[in-house]
Design an enzyme around this catalytic site. Sequence first.
Site, PDB file in Angstrom:
ATOM      1  CG  ASP A  85       4.841  -6.841 -10.648  1.00 17.71           C
ATOM      2  OD1 ASP A  85       5.644  -6.945  -9.481  1.00 17.71           O
ATOM      3  OD2 ASP A  85       4.575  -8.059 -10.846  1.00 17.71           O
ATOM      4  CE1 TYR A  86       2.009  -8.428  -3.690  1.00 21.71           C
ATOM      5  CE2 TYR A  86       3.848  -7.104  -2.443  1.00 21.71           C
ATOM      6  CZ  TYR A  86       2.655  -7.763  -2.101  1.00 21.71           C
ATOM      7  OH  TYR A  86       1.982  -8.334  -1.080  1.00 21.71           O
TER       8      TYR A  86
END
Length: 294
Positions: free
Chosen positions: A154-155
Amino acid sequence: MTRGTQIRGARVLITGAGSGIGRLMALDAAARGAAEILIWDLSAETGQAVRDELVATGAKARSFAVNVGDSSQVTAAAEETGPIDVLINCAGIVTGKKLLEADEDAVRRVYDVNVFALYWTTRAFLPGMIERNRGSVVTIASAAGLTGVAKQTDYSASKFAALGFTESLRNELRTDGSKVGTLVVCPFYINTGMFEGVTTKFPRLLPILEENYVATKVIDSIEAGREQLIMPALVRLLPSLRLLPTRAFDRTLDFLGVNKTMEHFTGRRPVAAEPNTASPAAELNSADPAAARG
Ligand SMILES: NC(=O)c1ccc[n+]([C@@H]2O[C@H](COP(=O)([O-])OP(=O)(O)OC[C@H]3O[C@@H](n4cnc5c(N)ncnc54)[C@H](O)[C@@H]3O)[C@@H](O)[C@H]2O)c1
């Protein structure tokens, strides 16, 4: 390099300025004589505390409780804020979980804060900058925007998007002949607590960066009109390492220990405290819905 924006006399808005490098950039901007510093943070309490700190130094500052991932909140807060010269998109969150362990809401929240917020804040303030033909839009991305890292689906993906966003905006402004500048910042880990528990195999080559150092470098880069700030130096090699075949690229990153950095990640620790005394930043920085609810 484009023309830089001098902080003295400038109105500087920093999102996520209630904590970490956002707070330190606000203090640095105050020390350099900013006309006003606007603090936007999800946490009213930490934003207010930073405002008080700035005012105590003699600076002019206001704080706003804003969820930058919510476009209507951004529009409303932008009207109250008024025109600005420097926009620093600094608010960011991380889950630190493997793909199959992060729940859907947490993944969406990472994109809301790390990606969509860039659109809402920049669209709110860019027209004024273009009209005045000056100003800077700064995106705090990450070294994780230059390479994918295990436990960061995600990051890292959100920071790749942040890089693409800023690069495209830079080209839009440049081809339109505008003097409004952009800066994208890609640091390795910083000791703010957001990535508590991460480790580095080669602390000399890939040091965990000191938060004051990063904050000062960003403000220096805005004034110098730099378009890109990647640190430490080794991270600048990443784009050229991509010339390697993929397996060799992956093996190089493994050798540097990059895919093990997140093994002991804990992120911000919940503050063991009495009700109502836990740090709001400790709760709200987390992409974990349980923690976000406090
Ligand atoms: N700490 C690191 O190792 C590191 C490394 C590279 C890049 N970065 C990036 O630097 C930036 C700042 O990180 P930091 O380490 O200072 O983190 P931090 O956790 O100390 O500060 C982040 C701030 O953002 C605020 N915030 C979170 N969600 C928000 C929302 N929806 N609306 C408004 N504010 C919100 C938080 O309340 C907090 O004050 C982030 O974009 C992060 O991704 C951090």
